[in-house]
Design a protein around this motif. Sequence first.
Motif, PDB file in Angstrom:
ATOM      1  N   ALA A 176      38.421  11.520  -7.901  1.00 50.87           N
ATOM      2  CA  ALA A 176      38.536  12.841  -8.523  1.00 50.87           C
ATOM      3  C   ALA A 176      37.261  13.657  -8.284  1.00 50.87           C
ATOM      4  O   ALA A 176      37.324  14.862  -8.015  1.00 50.87           O
ATOM      5  N   ALA A 177      36.108  12.999  -8.364  1.00 51.85           N
ATOM      6  CA  ALA A 177      34.842  13.704  -8.149  1.00 51.85           C
ATOM      7  C   ALA A 177      34.744  14.221  -6.714  1.00 51.85           C
ATOM      8  O   ALA A 177      34.257  15.334  -6.473  1.00 51.85           O
ATOM      9  N   GLN A 178      35.205  13.426  -5.739  1.00 53.48           N
ATOM     10  CA  GLN A 178      35.180  13.867  -4.341  1.00 53.48           C
ATOM     11  C   GLN A 178      36.083  15.081  -4.131  1.00 53.48           C
ATOM     12  O   GLN A 178      35.720  16.010  -3.402  1.00 53.48           O
ATOM     13  N   THR A 179      37.248  15.079  -4.764  1.00 55.75           N
ATOM     14  CA  THR A 179      38.168  16.203  -4.609  1.00 55.75           C
ATOM     15  C   THR A 179      37.557  17.486  -5.136  1.00 55.75           C
ATOM     16  O   THR A 179      37.666  18.549  -4.515  1.00 55.75           O
ATOM     17  N   LEU A 180      36.875  17.416  -6.282  1.00 52.76           N
ATOM     18  CA  LEU A 180      36.211  18.600  -6.814  1.00 52.76           C
ATOM     19  C   LEU A 180      35.081  19.056  -5.903  1.00 52.76           C
ATOM     20  O   LEU A 180      34.881  20.259  -5.687  1.00 52.76           O
ATOM     21  N   GLU A 181      34.337  18.109  -5.362  1.00 53.50           N
ATOM     22  CA  GLU A 181      33.215  18.456  -4.484  1.00 53.50           C
ATOM     23  C   GLU A 181      33.699  19.105  -3.192  1.00 53.50           C
ATOM     24  O   GLU A 181      33.131  20.096  -2.723  1.00 53.50           O
ATOM     25  N   LEU A 182      34.782  18.535  -2.601  1.00 44.45           N
ATOM     26  CA  LEU A 182      35.292  19.056  -1.331  1.00 44.45           C
ATOM     27  C   LEU A 182      36.105  20.327  -1.507  1.00 44.45           C
ATOM     28  O   LEU A 182      36.216  21.135  -0.588  1.00 44.45           O
ATOM     29  N   GLY A 183      36.743  20.464  -2.674  1.00 42.06           N
ATOM     30  CA  GLY A 183      37.581  21.629  -2.916  1.00 42.06           C
ATOM     31  C   GLY A 183      38.912  21.577  -2.198  1.00 42.06           C
ATOM     32  O   GLY A 183      39.618  22.587  -2.110  1.00 42.06           O
ATOM     33  N   THR A 184      39.268  20.401  -1.682  1.00 39.63           N
ATOM     34  CA  THR A 184      40.520  20.243  -0.950  1.00 39.63           C
ATOM     35  C   THR A 184      41.033  18.835  -1.124  1.00 39.63           C
ATOM     36  O   THR A 184      40.285  17.922  -1.478  1.00 39.63           O
ATOM     37  N   GLY A 185      42.332  18.653  -0.866  1.00 37.37           N
ATOM     38  CA  GLY A 185      42.906  17.322  -0.985  1.00 37.37           C
ATOM     39  C   GLY A 185      44.399  17.332  -0.750  1.00 37.37           C
ATOM     40  O   GLY A 185      45.012  18.375  -0.522  1.00 37.37           O
TER      41      GLY A 185
END
Length: 302
Positions: A176-185
């Motif tokens: 979840a933290a990576q998705t927020l950081e990348l802004g995509t998923g």
Amino acid sequence: MARINIVHTTEYSYRNPVGLTRHRLMLRPRDSHDLRLNSVTLAVHPTPAKMRYAHDVFDNSICYLEWAEPLRTKELSIVSTLDLTHYPIGAALPVYSLDPAAELFPFSYASEEVPDLGRLTERQQPDPNRTVDAFARRFVSGPGETRTLQLLEDMTHAIKAELTYGARHEEGTQTAAQTLELGTGTCRDFAMLMIEAIRSLGLAARFVSGYLYDDLTGTQRGGGSTHAWVSVYLPGAGWVEYDPTNGLIAGANLVRVCETRTPQQALPVAGGYFGEAADFLAMNVCVSVSAAPVPVAAQRAG
């Protein structure tokens, strides 16, 4: 109410003939008040020596395939065909009747339900900078001011509006933290973001895998393959579904196949082969979903 036809094809190809290990399939939905299975067909080539069904720890329907030695093959094809009728609660709802104590957030689950919800209320992923915590808290107002259903609807719509959807065919799910950081998923990344955010608030949530059928607008994201979304346990309403990829609520346009604690437990097809690593050439997955409204007269007759 709609009659749904789903054809899910998984094909593996190998450079040299290989043996096949036991395969585990999660392709068959369960009959429920909102889903009726009319027919189920599973075609597998080469034909397995054994095929049996079982229920996993979450009571999902599992099919196991086993091939007898000395079988060797350069291809494996698994085609699941479903004919079902879907009775969604609908996008215009929910008008749920929550237990009075759960209408405002925060609330506590009943003591007799806490042991059964178990790890579904626990965070499963690291959040070193507490970015998921901060995201979840955006939707919480002061004490006694946050309506539970509104919180969940706002979070669902915010993920769709603020993050960029992008298909990714590699295995695995972002944290979840990576998705927020990348802004995509992908849909599974968005589902896990919402699940972890919900769990950070102390609520029970499950990962749901299944299929998305067209709402005739052509604007939905995540079709053409399996889809992933979220269900949240709300006292008085039970398990309520939210699709943050498309901003859908209450299971509209969603055909549920399985519900698990993590995405890793919801693989549609899992298995391996006996051979060299270089023997593997490709895996191709194709999902076709078609829907037709059920005439009112037929609905009444059913």
